[in-house]
Design a protein around this motif. Structure first.
Motif, PDB file in Angstrom:
ATOM      1  N   SER A 108      36.950  63.777  12.938  1.00  0.00           N
ATOM      2  CA  SER A 108      35.886  63.571  11.954  1.00  0.00           C
ATOM      3  C   SER A 108      35.119  64.863  11.717  1.00  0.00           C
ATOM      4  CB  SER A 108      34.914  62.488  12.436  1.00  0.00           C
ATOM      5  OG  SER A 108      34.119  62.973  13.501  1.00  0.00           O
ATOM      6  N   TRP A 109      34.213  64.801  10.744  1.00  0.00           N
ATOM      7  CA  TRP A 109      33.252  65.875  10.511  1.00  0.00           C
ATOM      8  C   TRP A 109      31.869  65.300  10.749  1.00  0.00           C
ATOM      9  CZ3 TRP A 109      33.920  70.778  10.711  1.00  0.00           C
ATOM     10  CH2 TRP A 109      32.905  71.650  10.298  1.00  0.00           C
ATOM     11  N   ASP A 110      31.146  65.870  11.716  1.00  0.00           N
ATOM     12  CA  ASP A 110      29.840  65.349  12.110  1.00  0.00           C
ATOM     13  C   ASP A 110      28.717  66.137  11.454  1.00  0.00           C
ATOM     14  OD1 ASP A 110      31.223  63.620  13.700  1.00  0.00           O
ATOM     15  OD2 ASP A 110      30.571  64.464  15.615  1.00  0.00           O
ATOM     16  N   ILE A 111      27.786  65.425  10.870  1.00  0.00           N
ATOM     17  CA  ILE A 111      26.578  66.009  10.278  1.00  0.00           C
ATOM     18  C   ILE A 111      25.411  65.560  11.152  1.00  0.00           C
ATOM     19  CG2 ILE A 111      25.150  66.154   8.200  1.00  0.00           C
ATOM     20  CD1 ILE A 111      27.754  65.168   6.691  1.00  0.00           C
ATOM     21  N   ILE A 112      24.784  66.505  11.842  1.00  0.00           N
ATOM     22  CA  ILE A 112      23.838  66.184  12.909  1.00  0.00           C
ATOM     23  C   ILE A 112      22.437  66.620  12.522  1.00  0.00           C
ATOM     24  CG2 ILE A 112      23.299  66.537  15.360  1.00  0.00           C
ATOM     25  CD1 ILE A 112      26.444  67.604  15.278  1.00  0.00           C
ATOM     26  N   GLY A 113      21.513  65.676  12.496  1.00  0.00           N
ATOM     27  CA  GLY A 113      20.111  65.980  12.274  1.00  0.00           C
ATOM     28  C   GLY A 113      19.345  65.829  13.573  1.00  0.00           C
ATOM     29  N   VAL A 114      18.438  66.740  13.846  1.00  0.00           N
ATOM     30  CA  VAL A 114      17.634  66.714  15.072  1.00  0.00           C
ATOM     31  C   VAL A 114      16.245  66.204  14.729  1.00  0.00           C
ATOM     32  CG1 VAL A 114      16.790  68.040  17.033  1.00  0.00           C
ATOM     33  CG2 VAL A 114      18.914  68.727  15.880  1.00  0.00           C
TER      34      VAL A 114
END
Length: 295
Positions: free
Chosen positions: A12-18
């Motif tokens: 997959s391609w992960d889009i990570i917000g903190v």
């Protein structure tokens, strides 16, 4: 053999917000940071194995979109052979993850285009080209792959997150059944993880490891239950910890480590991963893992 490990699973391609503050439903809130990188259980485990020096390849498929290109490019960058991956018309897998420093993470959205992964056929000749096979809960092709590798005498490990008919067929074919606490409870109906681990080991007569994040892991082999505590950590992001655990555990088992040492090695690798965002930004080296184990 051409490979030490072939993986069959989703990439997959992960889009990570903190998060800057704890998330509240119904409110718009600022993020403290943002990152994008590859993910997926088997894919990240393979990246871990490559980082530790093994020859690995991924059998999977991605869509013909920019995410698919990004997934392939990053896997190649980390040393994963991508020649067994197909590119098909459609959308690649993408996940949006909310990382909460000092706590856990939430995968708030996961997109699966089933046609991209449908009808993949694992070539029988690959079964003799690898020492081990690593599979997850997502690809039906994992069942055929496991049957071929079992017939060829290879080692098989499963990363099982969800109970489904394919996984139920896969479990008896595996040498190493490494599952989440939620999976173990769902399959056995037991809330106590030591009891669930023992029950699975008795059912399948295999090594069973049940992982529970910061609560550690339970393993059972030949009737003996081994509890391995997690290493203390102040996590920036727990995304990918379980995947790194799988990769590190398979590495240690393939090099012949006794089970208690292999479990501690895998626990150390997972703890070190929490230093950075996503599954790939803080992958530990062999020296770093061994130093933490010695400490």
């Amino acid at each position: 053999m051409q490979f030490d490990v072939i993986g069959v699973g989703v990439a997959s391609w992960d889009i990570i917000g903190v998060t800057a503050t704890p998330p509240v439903i119904g409110q718009k809130q600022p993020l403290a940071g943002w990152a994008e990188m590859g993910g997926g259980p088997v894919a990240t485990a393979l990246v871990t194995l490559a980082r530790l020096g093994l020859r690995v390849a991924l059998f999977s498929a991605v869509g013909d979109d920019h995410y698919g290109t990004a997934i392939r490019t990053e896997l190649h960058h980390f040393g994963v052979n991508t020649s067994l991956m197909a590119t098909r018309h459609g959308s690649s897998h993408a996940a949006i993850v909310l990382a909460e420093p000092g706590s856990d993470r939430r995968t708030v959205w996961w997109y699966n285009e089933s046609t991209v992964l449908a009808n993949l056929e694992f070539p029988i000749e690959l079964a003799t080209q690898t020492r081990a096979l690593l599979v997850d809960s997502h690809l039906p092709a994992a069942l055929t792959a496991a049957q071929h590798v079992r017939a060829a005498g290879g080692r098989i490990m499963i990363d099982a997150e969800r109970v489904n008919p394919t996984v139920i067929e896969l479990l008896p074919l595996c040498d190493d059944i490494v599952v989440s606490a939620n999976f173990a409870r769902a399959l056995t109906g037991l809330s106590d993880l030591e009891m669930a681990t023992r029950a699975l080991a008795e059912r399948y007569a295999r090594l069973v490891v049940v992982t529970a994040g910061e609560a550690g892991s339970w393993a059972c082999n030949d009737g003996e239950v081994i509890y391995t505590p997690a290493f203390p950590t102040q996590p920036i992001d727990t995304t990918g910890c379980g995947d790194v655990f799988h990769g590190a555990l398979l590495f240690a088992l393939l090099r012949g480590d006794p089970l208690p040492i292999a479990l501690r090695f895998a626990s150390a690798a997972a703890a070190l991963k929490t230093r950075g965002l996503g599954g790939r930004s803080a992958l530990p080296t062999l020296a770093e893992i061994e130093a933490l184990v010695r400490s």
